[in-house]
Design a protein around this motif. Sequence first.
Motif: not given
Length: 116
Positions: A8-34
């Motif tokens: 971090y802040p360029y990746g997730t190493k050391g944050l303790g995030l699991s694949d299940a944590d990422l899966a939960s985040a990816f399942a959310l209805p996120v809208i990325m606007l630029m």
Amino acid sequence: MPDDTTCYPYGTKGLGLSDADLASAFALPVIMLMGSEDVSREQPFRATPEADAQGKNRMERCLHYFDACQKKAEELGVPFNWKKGVVEGAAHEGGKMAEGTMKLFCEEPLDETVGM
């Protein structure tokens, strides 16, 4: 980035995030606007080699991040419910981004092709 080999802040190493944590985040209805004009490298803008590896401007970084997350979801075999869109004419400007966001939510359906 969803990269457990980069700290971090360029990746997730050391944050303790699991694949299940990422899966939960990816399942959310996120809208990325630029903003379509958010391509400046003026301050405040992080211009480290690590940040530049993710894109030379905010537009490139947003697209790279979205694609990396989508790829990670595919690798994990989990749903990816994120969408992306562009607010035309906006740079790194909160007011224009808010105006564009309200237009998308109130006047037009949002899909991955909005402004792209």
